[in-house]
Scaffold this motif. Structure first.
Motif, PDB file in Angstrom:
ATOM      1  N   ASP A 134       0.903  -1.436  -0.247  1.00 19.65           N
ATOM      2  CA  ASP A 134      -0.383   0.139  -0.091  1.00 19.65           C
ATOM      3  C   ASP A 134       0.802   1.212  -0.049  1.00 19.65           C
ATOM      4  N   VAL A 135       1.989   1.294   0.884  1.00 20.74           N
ATOM      5  CA  VAL A 135       2.799   2.482   0.699  1.00 20.74           C
ATOM      6  C   VAL A 135       3.967   1.998   1.522  1.00 20.74           C
ATOM      7  N   ALA A 136       5.623   2.310   0.541  1.00 20.78           N
ATOM      8  CA  ALA A 136       6.891   2.224   0.895  1.00 20.78           C
ATOM      9  C   ALA A 136       7.510   3.073   1.981  1.00 20.78           C
ATOM     10  N   LEU A 137       8.213   2.350   2.857  1.00 20.45           N
ATOM     11  CA  LEU A 137       8.667   3.145   3.072  1.00 20.45           C
ATOM     12  C   LEU A 137      10.320   3.074   3.695  1.00 20.45           C
ATOM     13  N   VAL A 138      10.682   4.657   3.867  1.00 20.44           N
ATOM     14  CA  VAL A 138      12.469   4.888   3.571  1.00 20.44           C
ATOM     15  C   VAL A 138      12.415   5.341   4.629  1.00 20.44           C
ATOM     16  N   GLY A 139      13.662   5.134   5.165  1.00 17.68           N
ATOM     17  CA  GLY A 139      14.310   6.044   6.685  1.00 17.68           C
ATOM     18  C   GLY A 139      15.233   7.129   6.866  1.00 17.68           C
ATOM     19  N   PHE A 140      15.244   7.682   7.658  1.00 18.57           N
ATOM     20  CA  PHE A 140      17.021   8.202   7.038  1.00 18.57           C
ATOM     21  C   PHE A 140      17.700   8.404   9.265  1.00 18.57           C
ATOM     22  N   ASP A 141      18.276   7.420   9.151  1.00 14.36           N
ATOM     23  CA  ASP A 141      19.461   6.575   9.885  1.00 14.36           C
ATOM     24  C   ASP A 141      18.876   5.407  10.916  1.00 14.36           C
ATOM     25  N   ASP A 142      20.138   4.867   9.882  1.00 15.58           N
ATOM     26  CA  ASP A 142      19.637   3.402  10.646  1.00 15.58           C
ATOM     27  C   ASP A 142      19.295   2.889  11.900  1.00 15.58           C
ATOM     28  N   ALA A 143      18.755   1.804  12.495  1.00  9.77           N
ATOM     29  CA  ALA A 143      18.660   1.129  13.590  1.00  9.77           C
ATOM     30  C   ALA A 143      18.982  -0.581  13.167  1.00  9.77           C
ATOM     31  N   ASP A 144      19.269  -1.311  14.494  1.00  8.72           N
ATOM     32  CA  ASP A 144      19.604  -2.517  14.031  1.00  8.72           C
ATOM     33  C   ASP A 144      17.569  -2.720  13.901  1.00  8.72           C
ATOM     34  N   TRP A 145      17.037  -2.264  15.135  1.00 12.91           N
ATOM     35  CA  TRP A 145      15.790  -2.423  14.675  1.00 12.91           C
ATOM     36  C   TRP A 145      14.973  -2.665  13.024  1.00 12.91           C
ATOM     37  N   MET A 146      15.275  -1.991  13.131  1.00 14.11           N
ATOM     38  CA  MET A 146      14.691  -1.753  11.125  1.00 14.11           C
ATOM     39  C   MET A 146      15.370  -3.001  10.690  1.00 14.11           C
ATOM     40  N   GLN A 147      16.036  -3.763  10.648  1.00 16.91           N
ATOM     41  CA  GLN A 147      17.242  -4.787  10.458  1.00 16.91           C
ATOM     42  C   GLN A 147      15.912  -5.702  10.268  1.00 16.91           C
ATOM     43  N   THR A 148      15.500  -6.164  11.211  1.00 18.87           N
ATOM     44  CA  THR A 148      14.897  -6.649  11.935  1.00 18.87           C
ATOM     45  C   THR A 148      13.213  -7.539  12.345  1.00 18.87           C
ATOM     46  N   THR A 149      12.872  -5.687  11.952  1.00 21.70           N
ATOM     47  CA  THR A 149      11.544  -5.913  12.210  1.00 21.70           C
ATOM     48  C   THR A 149      11.001  -6.526  10.787  1.00 21.70           C
ATOM     49  N   TRP A 150       9.671  -6.850  10.342  1.00 18.32           N
ATOM     50  CA  TRP A 150       8.935  -7.168   8.972  1.00 18.32           C
ATOM     51  C   TRP A 150       8.011  -6.320   9.080  1.00 18.32           C
ATOM     52  N   PRO A 151       7.846  -5.810   7.819  1.00 19.67           N
ATOM     53  CA  PRO A 151       9.439  -5.902   7.193  1.00 19.67           C
ATOM     54  C   PRO A 151      10.320  -4.902   7.727  1.00 19.67           C
ATOM     55  N   SER A 152      11.795  -5.566   6.975  1.00 19.66           N
ATOM     56  CA  SER A 152      12.945  -4.824   7.679  1.00 19.66           C
ATOM     57  C   SER A 152      12.217  -3.510   7.040  1.00 19.66           C
ATOM     58  N   ILE A 153      13.240  -2.593   6.899  1.00 18.06           N
ATOM     59  CA  ILE A 153      12.631  -1.288   6.731  1.00 18.06           C
ATOM     60  C   ILE A 153      14.806  -0.597   5.716  1.00 18.06           C
ATOM     61  N   THR A 154      13.995  -0.403   4.950  1.00 18.48           N
ATOM     62  CA  THR A 154      15.112   0.384   3.903  1.00 18.48           C
ATOM     63  C   THR A 154      15.534   1.756   4.735  1.00 18.48           C
ATOM     64  N   ALA A 155      16.653   1.908   4.715  1.00 19.29           N
ATOM     65  CA  ALA A 155      17.364   3.634   5.181  1.00 19.29           C
ATOM     66  C   ALA A 155      18.148   3.805   5.017  1.00 19.29           C
ATOM     67  N   VAL A 156      18.623   5.102   4.889  1.00 20.08           N
ATOM     68  CA  VAL A 156      19.964   5.527   5.369  1.00 20.08           C
ATOM     69  C   VAL A 156      20.727   5.211   6.230  1.00 20.08           C
ATOM     70  N   ALA A 157      21.758   5.009   5.898  1.00 17.95           N
ATOM     71  CA  ALA A 157      22.689   4.759   7.396  1.00 17.95           C
ATOM     72  C   ALA A 157      23.855   5.442   7.697  1.00 17.95           C
ATOM     73  N   GLN A 158      23.521   6.405   9.016  1.00 18.00           N
ATOM     74  CA  GLN A 158      24.630   7.781   9.250  1.00 18.00           C
ATOM     75  C   GLN A 158      26.121   6.378   9.340  1.00 18.00           C
ATOM     76  N   PRO A 159      27.489   7.157   8.913  1.00 15.49           N
ATOM     77  CA  PRO A 159      28.880   6.958   9.094  1.00 15.49           C
ATOM     78  C   PRO A 159      28.873   7.552  11.345  1.00 15.49           C
ATOM     79  N   VAL A 160      28.138   6.615  11.631  1.00 16.70           N
ATOM     80  CA  VAL A 160      28.968   7.439  13.002  1.00 16.70           C
ATOM     81  C   VAL A 160      30.587   7.814  13.434  1.00 16.70           C
ATOM     82  N   SER A 161      31.150   6.192  13.118  1.00 14.35           N
ATOM     83  CA  SER A 161      32.547   6.369  13.694  1.00 14.35           C
ATOM     84  C   SER A 161      33.224   7.279  12.808  1.00 14.35           C
TER      85      SER A 161
END
Length: 357
Positions: A278-305
């Motif tokens: 119904d609607v696609a979702l893209v987030g800014f700032d990746d997190a561990d939970w975004m990889q494990t939730t269903w569906p997993s979340i497409t995200a921009v990963a910031q280079p924190v290190s």
């Protein structure tokens, strides 16, 4: 040490008396100076251990030695992004022979300014500041007033007074527009932000909008930004979707922060909508939970290190006199991680199936 002084903190002079050397010799041993005679150095180290002596870095600074303390002020210590940033900065500072003092402004500009003043009171060698709003906020002004060495991080743009370090928010958000519009063919997109005031959020808005309209001048971009309480923001999302006629609702959402992504995701599920059908979702700032939730979340990963390393390197270069030139803006490259929430790349998107709850 006398029995009555048993619970008194040992001083450098106590160590000197116990080791039968001068206080200056103790200081040299503690600072790693190699010219001290081996037997004297050994007695100093033994006395330090017996007396449980700890060097006072503030007193050391008053004696004219280099102050080995770095101050760090961030908006929120509970945020995964700022938590990781602080952890990385602390590790890097300690590896360089510095200690770090950390404080949270709690998203208050008044507290930010007060903490900057406290860092001056504590005589830190330099300060890393993540401002609540931008490089023009009261914290940066206070650092400037005190003549402190500082680097501004994250919610900042180029500044003529301090070095700045941030993710390249503009280009990262442009890459989301490339993906959603250029590759997937979305024609109507909602940009959601859980705050209006952050410079980073404004840069993300501009980066996406500029690129989106360059790709497709007819694209429809709605913005839903707010600093209201959580429940008010939840209601605003539902009100927005209820007000969109069938066939004219957004087919994709770009949420501009990790908090925003979680808020949008929860409300989409409350409304019984499917992601990404119904609607696609893209987030800014990746997190561990975004990889494990269903569906997993497409995200921009910031280079924190990379941001932490650049910030501390720039700060110490100023503190230690290795860099005395004009302030520099450092932009670190982000990565777009494609996952299930964005759906398949296609030029035609399915129409809404309607609310099921």
């Amino acid at each position: 040490m006398r029995p009555e002084d048993k619970h008194r903190r040992a001083t450098i002079h106590d160590v000197a008396r116990t080791a039968r050397v001068s206080a200056a010799t103790v200081s040299k041993v503690l600072r790693g100076v190699k010219t001290v005679r081996a037997d004297n150095a050994e007695r100093v180290r033994k006395a330090v251990s017996e007396l449980h002596y700890r060097m006072d870095p503030l007193a050391s600074g008053l004696r004219g030695e280099q102050r080995r303390i770095i101050g760090t002020v961030v908006p929120d210590l509970e945020s995964p992004f700022f938590g990781k940033l602080v952890t990385e900065l602390e590790s890097l500072a300690e590896a360089a022979g510095y200690h770090m003092i950390v404080a949270s402004s709690r998203e208050s500009e008044a507290r930010e300014a007060d903490l900057a003043a406290r860092m001056n009171d504590w005589r830190v060698a330099g300060c890393v500041l993540v401002p609540v709003r931008s490089e023009r906020g009261p914290g940066a002004e206070k650092l400037l007033d005190f003549g402190m060495t500082a680097v501004l991080v994250d919610r900042v743009s180029a500044d003529e007074r301090f070095d700045t370090v941030s993710a390249d928010n503009h280009e990262a958000s442009a890459s989301v527009a490339d993906f959603l519009i250029g590759q997937q063919g979305h024609k109507h997109i909602l940009l959601h932000g859980a705050t209006r005031i952050s410079k980073a959020i404004r840069n993300r808005l501009a980066g996406f909008g500029d690129r989106a309209r360059a790709i497709d001048p007819g694209v429809v971009i709605d913005e839903l930004l707010s600093d209201d309480p959580l429940e008010t923001q939840r209601a605003a999302i539902r009100y927005y979707f209820d007000g969109q006629a069938d066939g004219h609702r957004p087919t994709a959402i770009f949420s501009l922060s990790q908090h925003s992504t979680l808020l949008v995701l929860s409300e989409i599920r409350r409304m019984g909508l499917r992601i990404p059908e119904d609607v696609a979702l893209v987030g800014f700032d990746d997190a561990d939970w975004m990889q494990t939730t269903w569906p997993s979340i497409t995200a921009v990963a910031q280079p924190v290190s990379a941001i932490a390393e650049r910030a501390l390197t720039a700060l110490l270069a100023r503190v230690e006199g290795d860099h005395t030139g004009f302030p520099v803006q450092y932009l670190e490259t982000c990565a777009l991680l494609i996952r299930q929430s964005a759906g398949q790349t296609k030029t035609e998107r399915p129409r809404w199936s309607g609310r099921s709850g």
